[in-house]
Enzyme design. Structure first.
Site, PDB file in Angstrom:
ATOM      1  N   SER A 216      -0.379  -0.154  -5.408  1.00 22.47           N
ATOM      2  CA  SER A 216      -0.211  -1.446  -4.754  1.00 22.47           C
ATOM      3  C   SER A 216       0.910  -2.232  -5.413  1.00 22.47           C
ATOM      4  O   SER A 216       0.997  -2.311  -6.638  1.00 22.47           O
ATOM      5  CB  SER A 216      -1.507  -2.255  -4.835  1.00 22.47           C
ATOM      6  N   GLY A 218       1.814  -5.551  -4.000  1.00 24.03           N
ATOM      7  CA  GLY A 218       1.775  -6.889  -3.425  1.00 24.03           C
ATOM      8  C   GLY A 218       2.649  -6.996  -2.183  1.00 24.03           C
ATOM      9  O   GLY A 218       2.583  -6.171  -1.277  1.00 24.03           O
ATOM     10  N   GLY A 221       4.626  -4.053  -0.708  1.00 19.23           N
ATOM     11  CA  GLY A 221       3.971  -2.940  -0.042  1.00 19.23           C
ATOM     12  C   GLY A 221       3.278  -1.996  -0.990  1.00 19.23           C
ATOM     13  O   GLY A 221       2.664  -2.407  -1.977  1.00 19.23           O
ATOM     14  N   ASP A 248      -8.835  -3.398  -1.864  1.00 20.97           N
ATOM     15  CA  ASP A 248     -10.074  -2.772  -1.412  1.00 20.97           C
ATOM     16  C   ASP A 248      -9.923  -2.258   0.020  1.00 20.97           C
ATOM     17  O   ASP A 248     -10.458  -1.192   0.365  1.00 20.97           O
ATOM     18  CB  ASP A 248     -11.225  -3.769  -1.492  1.00 20.97           C
TER      19      ASP A 248
END
Length: 310
Positions: A216, A218, A221, A248
């Site tokens: 991840s 943010g 992408g 999640d």
């Protein structure tokens, strides 16, 4: 069936304020309480998208009563091991003006050996019906180091792939145990591996034994790192909102596809990035927007060159 394990669940409280100012007094409408923890957020998202799910976790104390009641009302199939220590609580404060979220997480209390054994027993009982195992979230202080590798090894022996979203030394142990997928963010990779470059850190996790790292990033992408390539997916424009449950949702997307037998890296990367983005506009973790397919169509996906390549 997707089997999720949340070793350190939480009763989540979310407040929304006009503007969060350190040291100031704030007024807010009544906060939203929800049974949370990363694995339960994964289960909620997958369940809402029509996937069969069984969520395993623990509950204890007064907070555990509220936790269990909310989870029962959610409609998500679950089993809770009763523990002596109270279920931890978390607070998320959403700054409406800036679109930022400030989070305070209690660390949680370590279950007893008997309670850990009971949770492991629930996993063993449920694995024969599972298509994928998700181990998601932090571990409470003092948790047995063997717990995550034991779950992964037990799943592998049963022919069930394991997707793990955790941090710190547990992330290293998950890689060494041969997790099918790891889903850290850049800070978690750096903290676990000591490697500042996120791609380099992800490759180190692959070298330890993981098959795929979904990284991840943010607003930038997500990366999919395997032993052979690095792929990147990002939206054409960033979204404002509450990113608390975005990671999640990405895990839920991966779990749903793996449960369907889908292993194509680009397909997994696209769906994980789209569901992650679709979580950002939602008020609470564990939900995604119905517009996720439109977000998926807007993704820009490309290969990332290795450092040694021109």
């Amino acid at each position: 069936m997707i089997l999720t394990v949340t070793p350190n669940p939480a009763l989540d409280l979310t407040w929304r304020v006009d503007r969060l100012t350190p040291g100031a007094t704030h007024r807010a409408d009544a906060g939203a309480l929800r049974a949370g923890g990363k694995g339960l957020n994964v289960a909620r998202v997958a369940h809402a998208q029509g996937a069969p799910v069984l969520a395993l976790s623990t509950a204890g104390g007064r907070s555990g009563i509220a936790f269990a009641a909310d989870l029962a009302a959610s409609g998500v199939a679950h089993r809770l091991v009763q523990v002596a220590a109270p279920t931890r609580q978390t607070v998320a404060i959403v700054d409406e003006e800036l679109g930022d979220t400030t989070i305070v997480n209690e660390r949680g209390a370590n279950p007893t050996d008997a309670e850990w054994a009971a949770l492991f027993g629930e996993v063993v009982d449920a694995l024969p019906s599972a298509r994928v195992l998700v181990i998601s979230g932090s571990l409470p202080p003092g948790a047995p180091e063997s717990f995550v590798p034991l779950l992964i090894g037990t799943a592998r022996d049963a022919g069930v792939p394991a997707i793990v979203d955790t941090s710190g030394p547990a992330l290293i142990r998950a890689a060494e145990a041969g997790a099918s997928v790891l889903k850290p963010n850049a800070a978690e990779v750096a903290d676990a591996t000591g490697i500042g470059d996120p791609v380099g850190g992800a490759r180190a996790l692959i070298a330890l034994g993981a098959e795929l790292v979904l990284l991840s990033r943010g607003a930038d992408g997500m990366l999919a790192v395997t032993a052979d390539e690095v792929r990147q997916a990002r939206l054409d424009a960033p979204l404002a909102g509450n990113p608390t449950g975005a990671g999640d949702a990405a895990v839920a997307a991966c779990a749903v596809l793996y449960a369907q037998g889908v292993r194509d890296v680009d397909t997994v990367l696209r769906r994980a990035t789209a569901w992650s983005a679709a979580a950002v506009p939602m008020p609470l973790a564990g939900d995604i927007s119905d517009e996720w397919a439109d977000l998926e169509s807007r993704l820009v996906v490309a290969s990332v060159l290795r450092e040694e390549e021109p």
